[in-house]
Write a protein that holds these residues in place. Structure first.
Motif, mmCIF file in Angstrom:
data_model
loop_
_atom_site.group_PDB
_atom_site.id
_atom_site.type_symbol
_atom_site.label_atom_id
_atom_site.label_comp_id
_atom_site.label_asym_id
_atom_site.label_seq_id
_atom_site.Cartn_x
_atom_site.Cartn_y
_atom_site.Cartn_z
ATOM 1 N N VAL A 72 0.835 -1.202 0.000
ATOM 2 C CA VAL A 72 0.000 0.000 0.000
ATOM 3 C C VAL A 72 0.868 1.250 0.000
ATOM 4 O O VAL A 72 0.587 2.226 -0.717
ATOM 5 N N GLN A 73 1.938 1.253 0.788
ATOM 6 C CA GLN A 73 2.791 2.441 0.891
ATOM 7 C C GLN A 73 3.413 2.789 -0.456
ATOM 8 O O GLN A 73 3.401 3.955 -0.873
ATOM 9 N N VAL A 74 3.946 1.797 -1.158
ATOM 10 C CA VAL A 74 4.544 2.054 -2.475
ATOM 11 C C VAL A 74 3.493 2.550 -3.461
ATOM 12 O O VAL A 74 3.721 3.511 -4.216
ATOM 13 N N MET A 75 2.336 1.923 -3.468
ATOM 14 C CA MET A 75 1.290 2.322 -4.413
ATOM 15 C C MET A 75 0.805 3.742 -4.145
ATOM 16 O O MET A 75 0.623 4.537 -5.071
ATOM 17 N N VAL A 76 0.618 4.088 -2.878
ATOM 18 C CA VAL A 76 0.170 5.442 -2.525
ATOM 19 C C VAL A 76 1.207 6.483 -2.915
ATOM 20 O O VAL A 76 0.878 7.537 -3.467
ATOM 21 N N GLU A 77 2.477 6.203 -2.644
ATOM 22 C CA GLU A 77 3.519 7.182 -2.966
ATOM 23 C C GLU A 77 3.673 7.347 -4.484
ATOM 24 O O GLU A 77 3.941 8.448 -4.969
ATOM 25 N N ALA A 78 3.484 6.268 -5.222
ATOM 26 C CA ALA A 78 3.500 6.375 -6.681
ATOM 27 C C ALA A 78 2.321 7.222 -7.164
ATOM 28 O O ALA A 78 2.472 8.100 -8.028
ATOM 29 N N GLU A 79 1.137 6.980 -6.602
ATOM 30 C CA GLU A 79 -0.053 7.728 -6.992
ATOM 31 C C GLU A 79 0.087 9.214 -6.658
ATOM 32 O O GLU A 79 -0.322 10.087 -7.429
ATOM 33 N N ARG A 80 0.680 9.504 -5.511
ATOM 34 C CA ARG A 80 0.882 10.889 -5.091
ATOM 35 C C ARG A 80 1.662 11.669 -6.148
ATOM 36 O O ARG A 80 1.322 12.791 -6.520
ATOM 37 N N ARG A 81 2.719 11.076 -6.641
ATOM 38 C CA ARG A 81 3.588 11.755 -7.604
ATOM 39 C C ARG A 81 2.971 11.807 -9.005
ATOM 40 O O ARG A 81 3.081 12.816 -9.710
ATOM 41 N N ALA A 82 2.308 10.718 -9.409
ATOM 42 C CA ALA A 82 1.709 10.682 -10.746
ATOM 43 C C ALA A 82 0.564 11.693 -10.872
ATOM 44 O O ALA A 82 0.436 12.382 -11.894
ATOM 45 N N TYR A 83 -0.273 11.791 -9.852
ATOM 46 C CA TYR A 83 -1.389 12.742 -9.911
ATOM 47 C C TYR A 83 -0.894 14.188 -9.832
ATOM 48 O O TYR A 83 -1.541 15.095 -10.379
ATOM 49 N N ALA A 84 0.232 14.413 -9.181
ATOM 50 C CA ALA A 84 0.820 15.754 -9.203
ATOM 51 C C ALA A 84 1.250 16.111 -10.625
ATOM 52 O O ALA A 84 1.009 17.235 -11.102
ATOM 53 N N ASP A 85 1.869 15.176 -11.325
ATOM 54 C CA ASP A 85 2.237 15.400 -12.729
ATOM 55 C C ASP A 85 1.005 15.663 -13.584
ATOM 56 O O ASP A 85 1.011 16.515 -14.483
ATOM 57 N N ARG A 86 -0.064 14.923 -13.306
ATOM 58 C CA ARG A 86 -1.301 15.090 -14.068
ATOM 59 C C ARG A 86 -1.801 16.525 -14.009
ATOM 60 O O ARG A 86 -2.296 17.070 -14.998
ATOM 61 N N SER A 87 -1.674 17.150 -12.854
ATOM 62 C CA SER A 87 -2.226 18.485 -12.655
ATOM 63 C C SER A 87 -1.580 19.539 -13.548
ATOM 64 O O SER A 87 -2.190 20.566 -13.846
ATOM 65 N N LYS A 88 -0.348 19.288 -13.998
ATOM 66 C CA LYS A 88 0.374 20.298 -14.771
ATOM 67 C C LYS A 88 0.551 19.948 -16.235
ATOM 68 O O LYS A 88 0.455 20.830 -17.104
ATOM 69 N N TYR A 89 0.787 18.689 -16.524
ATOM 70 C CA TYR A 89 1.303 18.335 -17.840
ATOM 71 C C TYR A 89 0.304 17.711 -18.811
ATOM 72 O O TYR A 89 0.648 17.496 -19.970
ATOM 73 N N LEU A 90 -0.904 17.394 -18.368
ATOM 74 C CA LEU A 90 -1.811 16.647 -19.238
ATOM 75 C C LEU A 90 -3.020 17.479 -19.663
ATOM 76 O O LEU A 90 -3.618 18.198 -18.861
ATOM 77 N N GLY A 91 -3.371 17.360 -20.947
ATOM 78 C CA GLY A 91 -4.490 18.079 -21.531
ATOM 79 C C GLY A 91 -4.734 17.582 -22.941
ATOM 80 O O GLY A 91 -4.198 16.550 -23.367
ATOM 81 N N ASP A 92 -5.534 18.310 -23.688
ATOM 82 C CA ASP A 92 -5.856 17.958 -25.069
ATOM 83 C C ASP A 92 -4.613 18.143 -25.943
ATOM 84 O O ASP A 92 -4.103 19.258 -26.088
#
Length: 570
Positions: free
Chosen positions: A313-333
């Motif tokens: 769980v700890q590894v999965m949560v920490e991976a999700e934390r970083r990936a969703y932060a990237d999502r907020s800035k870099y992803l769009g149409d």
């Protein structure tokens, strides 16, 4: 003598067992063996009548795309919470020979949309304006998407694929307790937003077993059956959509409808421990974020640690934390914004993203920002998985955004409009209805597609089809698909076991781990709480529908027990 007899019986039993596994023991339907696996095809989707519509198409010689068209329109009738003709979605396709493609039929912002359209004079977001108004609807893509998919890959006649949905609308279908309850809960909002209309509502509450008839929707589907794309984007239906817009000061025009076209895009592909992942590219964030999560997780011995144990769980949560932060800035149409796909999926970049991971303490989300790399310039959905006799596979996730979308019906046409405009970033730093943050990459612009979390995915093993999977769930879609894949590959669960398993979710902000009841045992929660992780109780997370191909060549389905999801095969 007795020993020889037993040896003979054992050989006969082994031979019978082998024949059952390789040829399929009959249990009610040709091609089904004793464990509920099927040789000739399978459909898993959100409502039993829609699953049946898809299976009937497969039995008539239709392929996976033909069945998908029938399922999509049947869900528009039987699953109005998310099934739709007034929304949009994504399709991932893999042919029996291994050729892949994806179709983007995501909604688009109307031409009159603007960056600050949901802000007041002080620059603050106006509550609910992007959710429950005529102003909230993007230009629908579902009908064009099905037309495009059928034109490229379909076998059977278009009209024959629409007829099951028309029959369900005009003759009625039997309601489950879940759909009756969902409609009853939305009754007050339907009445407020649809004065003078009575779609889905009646004087008394619906109950399980009631028959629902939708005549206006049935006639709209007949126009689509007879005229294809023009039955929706032109003529009577288009006129009704524009008239509806005018009643609520919406901005969608006939030109917006006529100019809408779905887009074929190259899939996001990658590998996880020898399995090939085929998933959706932007404007879905799902494919890139899923691959980030899998690439990070691949470095850790999850199988040894075990399903939903503290280290896992700890590894999965920490991976999700970083990936969703990237999502907020870099992803769009990608048609409006250059998405740095290769940089986000670079192994060295992902290694650096986890460099500050500390086994002894949770990484505060406030300390995690979107990653930096060279060369950069500044909950309701539904999913279905289908495999046909030849081995063609389709994963489709489609949506209105919220349950019942904007709750606004198109008068005279009988279908709901989406509220997908909320998936744009109305203002940097202000979360949408799912708590997701965004910025310039996902800002509102005319004719732009809003970012999505939908993650329809197909997986290969040794060059052969292995799994088809996806789910609704807003921000939780990506993590639900991530967990389901790991449940099969790492934790040796059956596809049904993987789909049914309890889930948890983290999305960077807010800094908390949402978990279903009994997803994590008390010891795991205690260990992680002491390290600084905050846990909150959540209701159902996702409604995953999946298909896995066994080593014997059979298809087995996983239909999520959290909904009315149904798996049928032959």
């Amino acid at each position: 003598m007795i020993n020889r007899k037993f040896a003979t019986y054992n050989k006969l039993f082994a031979a019978v067992l082998f024949l059952c596994l390789t040829a399929g023991c009959v249990k009610g339907q040709l091609g089904q063996n004793v464990s509920g696996q099927y040789r000739n095809g399978m459909v898993v989707c959100a409502y039993p009548d829609a699953s049946q519509a898809g299976l009937d198409v497969l039995k008539k010689g239709g392929n996976a795309v033909d069945a998908a068209v029938a399922v999509q329109f049947a869900l528009a009738v039987t699953h109005p919470q998310a099934g739709n003709i007034g929304g949009g979605g994504f399709m991932v396709y893999r042919s029996a020979s291994g050729k892949t493609n994806t179709l983007d039929f995501r909604e688009k912002a109307p031409a009159q949309a603007s960056t600050n359209m949901y802000l007041d004079s002080a620059g603050n977001v106006i509550p609910n304006m992007s959710l429950y108004t005529h102003f909230a609807a993007g230009v629908p893509g579902s009908v064009d998407g099905m037309v495009a998919a059928h034109k490229k890959y379909g076998k059977l006649k278009w009209a024959d694929l629409l007829q099951p949905a028309i029959n369900l609308a005009l003759n009625g279908f039997k309601m489950t307790a879940r759909i009756a309850n969902d409609i009853n809960r939305a009754k007050a909002k339907f009445k407020v937003l649809n004065p003078g209309k009575n779609y889905l509502v009646k004087d008394v509450d619906w109950k399980e077993g009631d028959i629902m008839v939708q005549e206006d929707l049935g006639h709209t589907l007949e126009l689509i059956r007879d005229k294809g794309r023009d039955g929706f984007y032109s003529g009577k239906t288009a006129d009704l959509i524009v008239a509806e817009m005018n009643t609520g000061k919406g901005i969608m025009t006939k030109a917006d409808l006529q100019n809408y076209h779905s887009v074929w895009r190259a899939p996001i592909t990658g590998n996880y421990k020898g399995y090939k992942i085929i998933t959706m590219p932007p404007p879905s964030s799902g494919g890139i974020i899923l691959m980030q999560l899998l690439k990070i997780a691949e470095r850790y011995p999850l199988k040894r640690w075990g399903f939903n144990k503290d280290s896992t769980v700890q590894v999965m949560v920490e991976a999700e934390r970083r990936a969703y932060a990237d999502r907020s800035k870099y992803l769009g149409d990608p048609d409006f914004y250059k998405v740095p796909k290769d940089s986000l999926l670079n192994s060295q970049y992902l290694l650096k993203r986890m460099a500050n991971f500390n086994w002894n303490a949770a990484t505060p989300s406030a300390s995690i920002q979107p990653g930096i790399f060279m060369g950069y310039e500044s909950d309701q959905t539904t999913h279905f998985s289908i495999v046909d006799r030849e081995g063609n596979a389709v994963a489709i996730t489609t949506t209105l955004n919220d349950t019942f979308g904007s709750h606004v019906f198109v008068g005279g046409a009988g279908f709901l409009l989406n509220n997908e405009m909320d998936d744009f970033s109305s203002k940097p730093g202000v979360p949408n209805m799912y708590g997701l943050l965004g910025g310039k990459a996902n800002s509102i612009q005319p004719n732009k597609r809003m970012l999505s979390a939908m993650t329809p995915t197909i997986i290969e093993k040794n060059g052969d089809l292995y799994m088809v999977v996806g789910t609704p769930g807003g921000a939780t879609i990506i993590t639900s698909v991530f967990q389901t894949i790991l449940n099969v590959i790492e934790f040796d669960k059956s596809i049904q076991g993987a789909v049914s398993a309890k889930r948890f979710h983290h999305q960077w902000m807010p800094d908390e781990v949402g978990a279903e009841a009994d997803a994590l045992d008390s010891l795991t929660i205690d260990k992680l709480t002491k390290k600084g992780y905050k846990f909150t109780k959540r209701g159902s997370i996702g409604r995953v529908d999946g298909i896995r191909k066994t080593k014997w060549g059979y298809y087995e389905g996983g239909a999520d027990p959290r909904g009315d999801d149904t798996k049928l095969g032959w």
